[in-house]
Each structure stands twice: as C-alpha cells, then as structure tokens.
Design a protein around this motif. Sequence first.
Motif, mmCIF file in Angstrom:
data_model
loop_
_atom_site.group_PDB
_atom_site.id
_atom_site.type_symbol
_atom_site.label_atom_id
_atom_site.label_comp_id
_atom_site.label_asym_id
_atom_site.label_seq_id
_atom_site.Cartn_x
_atom_site.Cartn_y
_atom_site.Cartn_z
ATOM 1 N N GLU A 18 -18.750 -8.707 -14.042
ATOM 2 C CA GLU A 18 -20.156 -9.099 -14.149
ATOM 3 C C GLU A 18 -20.447 -10.370 -13.349
ATOM 4 N N VAL A 19 -19.566 -11.368 -13.468
ATOM 5 C CA VAL A 19 -19.766 -12.620 -12.729
ATOM 6 C C VAL A 19 -19.709 -12.365 -11.226
ATOM 7 N N TYR A 20 -18.736 -11.576 -10.790
ATOM 8 C CA TYR A 20 -18.574 -11.321 -9.362
ATOM 9 C C TYR A 20 -19.723 -10.493 -8.805
ATOM 10 N N GLY A 55 -22.656 -3.450 1.132
ATOM 11 C CA GLY A 55 -21.485 -3.230 1.978
ATOM 12 C C GLY A 55 -20.219 -3.804 1.400
ATOM 13 N N CYS A 56 -20.304 -4.441 0.240
ATOM 14 C CA CYS A 56 -19.123 -4.989 -0.431
ATOM 15 C C CYS A 56 -18.551 -3.941 -1.378
ATOM 16 N N ASP A 57 -17.262 -3.664 -1.267
ATOM 17 C CA ASP A 57 -16.595 -2.724 -2.157
ATOM 18 C C ASP A 57 -16.072 -3.445 -3.393
ATOM 19 N N LEU A 58 -16.363 -2.881 -4.562
ATOM 20 C CA LEU A 58 -15.736 -3.333 -5.803
ATOM 21 C C LEU A 58 -14.632 -2.333 -6.114
ATOM 22 N N VAL A 59 -13.385 -2.794 -6.058
ATOM 23 C CA VAL A 59 -12.226 -1.924 -6.218
ATOM 24 C C VAL A 59 -11.601 -2.172 -7.588
ATOM 25 N N LEU A 60 -11.638 -1.167 -8.455
ATOM 26 C CA LEU A 60 -10.938 -1.234 -9.743
ATOM 27 C C LEU A 60 -9.530 -0.718 -9.492
ATOM 28 N N ALA A 61 -8.583 -1.636 -9.424
ATOM 29 C CA ALA A 61 -7.251 -1.324 -8.913
ATOM 30 C C ALA A 61 -6.224 -1.217 -10.020
ATOM 31 N N LEU A 65 -21.568 -1.363 -12.090
ATOM 32 C CA LEU A 65 -21.626 -2.553 -11.242
ATOM 33 C C LEU A 65 -21.266 -2.224 -9.798
ATOM 34 N N ARG A 66 -20.277 -1.342 -9.628
ATOM 35 C CA ARG A 66 -19.901 -0.925 -8.273
ATOM 36 C C ARG A 66 -21.097 -0.304 -7.556
ATOM 37 N N GLU A 67 -21.847 0.554 -8.266
ATOM 38 C CA GLU A 67 -23.001 1.199 -7.649
ATOM 39 C C GLU A 67 -24.110 0.189 -7.358
ATOM 40 N N GLU A 68 -24.251 -0.803 -8.231
ATOM 41 C CA GLU A 68 -25.295 -1.816 -8.044
ATOM 42 C C GLU A 68 -25.131 -2.589 -6.741
ATOM 43 N N ILE A 69 -23.880 -2.860 -6.338
ATOM 44 C CA ILE A 69 -23.653 -3.694 -5.157
ATOM 45 C C ILE A 69 -23.278 -2.884 -3.921
ATOM 46 N N ARG A 86 -16.693 -10.115 1.065
ATOM 47 C CA ARG A 86 -16.099 -8.983 1.770
ATOM 48 C C ARG A 86 -15.581 -7.915 0.822
ATOM 49 N N ALA A 87 -15.034 -8.325 -0.319
ATOM 50 C CA ALA A 87 -14.489 -7.358 -1.271
ATOM 51 C C ALA A 87 -14.334 -8.019 -2.633
ATOM 52 N N VAL A 88 -14.398 -7.201 -3.674
ATOM 53 C CA VAL A 88 -14.126 -7.636 -5.047
ATOM 54 C C VAL A 88 -13.005 -6.758 -5.577
#
Length: 360
Positions: free
Chosen positions: A282-284, A324-330, A316-320, A296-298
């Motif tokens: 949420e913060v990111y 062009g920034c990827d949120l990667v749940l790794a 959140l991934r869809e929101e951002i 560049r990436a989260v």
Amino acid sequence: MTGFVRRLLRIAARPMRQDRGRGGYVVHPYRGYGSRHEAFLMGRVFRQAALGEVIPRYGMLRDLADIVRRIFRHGLPEVTVEVTLGENVTTVTTDRDGYFDVHMPLEHPLPRDSAWHHAELHVVLPDIEPVQSFTEVYIPPAEADLLVISDIDDTVMYTGVANKLRMLNRLFVKQAHQRMAFPGVAALYQALHVGSSGKAKRPILYVSRGPWSIYEMLEEFFQLNRIPVGPILFLREWGISWRKPWPRRAEDHKYDLIQHMLAMRDELPCVLIGDSGQHDPEVYARIVHEYPERIRAVYIRRVERRPERERAIDALREEIRHTGCDLVLAEDSLAMAEHAFTQGLIAEEGLERVRQASHP
C-alpha cells in the motif's frame, strides 16, 4: 528457560560494553547519508551511570547492571553539538531527550574519489572534558544510476512480524549469526548495488519497524551475511513516553522517509523492495502514484498466502499498471532478480549468482 534469560540479558546489555563500566557523557551518532549538496545524520547525547568496583566484569549480574544503566540513560537537552564534515562545519542543539538531527548544506565539496566520508562530532559541557565521536556519511558517487529502498523485516531477514513474540525473540534474543537471511538476498542486493555495468555503486537504503536500540545488531547481521550495508539503517524512533505511550505508525514513517529520499536525489529512478505481510504494498503503490516516472519496479516478497491479502495486492498491481511500473509479488529472491534482469537493472552475472545462492 535459564539459558533463554541469560542470552536475553547478554544481547540487551551489549551496547553498553564499550565504556567498560566507566560511565560518563556520550555522544552517539548514527551513520549519515546525503548528496553532493547536503548531508544528514542524527544521534543522541546522554549521560550513563558508572559501575562500581563490586560488580564483576562478566556474568549475569554485570549484564543486568548494564541493562539498568541503559534503561536509565539520561538524555541531555539543550546541548550544542558541533559537526565537521570535510571543511563543512555546523552546530545543532539536542532536544529534550538528548536527540539531535543534522542537516548540513555542503558549501565545500567533498572528495569525489570516495563514497564514505568521515564526520567528527564535538560536544563541550561545563566542567568536564570535551566529548568527541565520529561517524561515516555516505554520498553516492556520480556513476550511481538507481536508488534502492528496502524494508528489512521479512524482506531481507526473517522476523515473523505477524507473530509478535517470535519477532521479538528474533530481533532481541537471537545473535546476528543465528538470524536467518532469505536465500539469495545477499546476491540480489549485491547485483542491484553494482548494476548492469558492475561499477554503479548504487545507494541502498534500509527501513525497519524496529527501534534504534537494535541498530548495532542489524549492522552485524548485514556484515555477517555479506549484504551491502546502506548509508544508514533507517530505524523508527519509537518516541514512547508517558504523554505518548504508542509509537508513530510505521507506514507513515516509511512513506515520509521514501519521499525525503526521492526529493533529495530527484534525478535518480528508484526500486522499492518489501514484503506482503504488512503495509509495504500500500505504501509503495501510493509512492508510485505520486512519482509515476521515478519508480522502476516494486518487489514484494510473498510471506503469507491469505487469499484476501493476495487479492488486495493484485488490485494494487492493476492500479499502478498504467504508470509502467511493475509490482512483482515474488516467491523468492530469484523471481525478483529475473525481473530485474529483464528490465536491465542487473547484469546476467548477478542473476546467475542469485540463482546459485537461491538453490545451492
């Protein structure tokens, strides 16, 4: 149980051992950070009691006495601290608890052949000898092309923040070499530090939910695990008192720190690394919304598998996504490294080292 208590006492007493029981006045700075134009550092001036001759040098009694001395440290308010960094000199005054914050404009440039710079601190108190100390200030070199900001708890080091008792045991009782770094973390952060060129020397800044009292233990953990040590471990000053019995919310603290870092190095893009257990996504995401061209990436390490939590992170991934920034749940460090490599953030050699470290 006795062994647990002894270890707890020994760890809690460790920061007191440097004065060898002599007590007196202390100026304790933390590592600083900055840019070519300004530098920041903080610390505290306090007085701590001396130990009498009847207290043995080792054992539980000495540890207990040192803990008592630590608890009853007396911060010195309204004390002037002079700070010298290269040819730059400034003075600050401690607050009512003895803490001080230094913001120093660098009117005289620092040497460009080093990222770490020696700062000296000097305190003059009535009727006693001057108190001196020093610390190091990190100024990123010109070739740095990326800023990395990382959480520590459950991102670099397993603490189990969802289980408060387990977290306290790992933070305050486990010795540094017994704390578990996630597989591949050191290799990943080393790869991010040097970049695709292998020479970038990128700044890596760390944020923790813990108090300043675990600063030394975390530094030891980083060094033992060969994780690049950042210019400062940004730990939350809990500020607990009778008037304010609860610490400031960690997510507010982290948000403010990231904003400060981005404002200070407004020419650098940034990568944010955290975990799924608390408020990092949420913060990111909020930061990405406010700085859509900078992030560049989260990377979010998956530390729990609650369906509702994963749905929230997916949202959140869809929101951002439009930024062009990827949120990667790794799942692990390797998944982060593979994405970083495809984005040109790390070299192929760095990716291979993460792969080897993640699956030895």
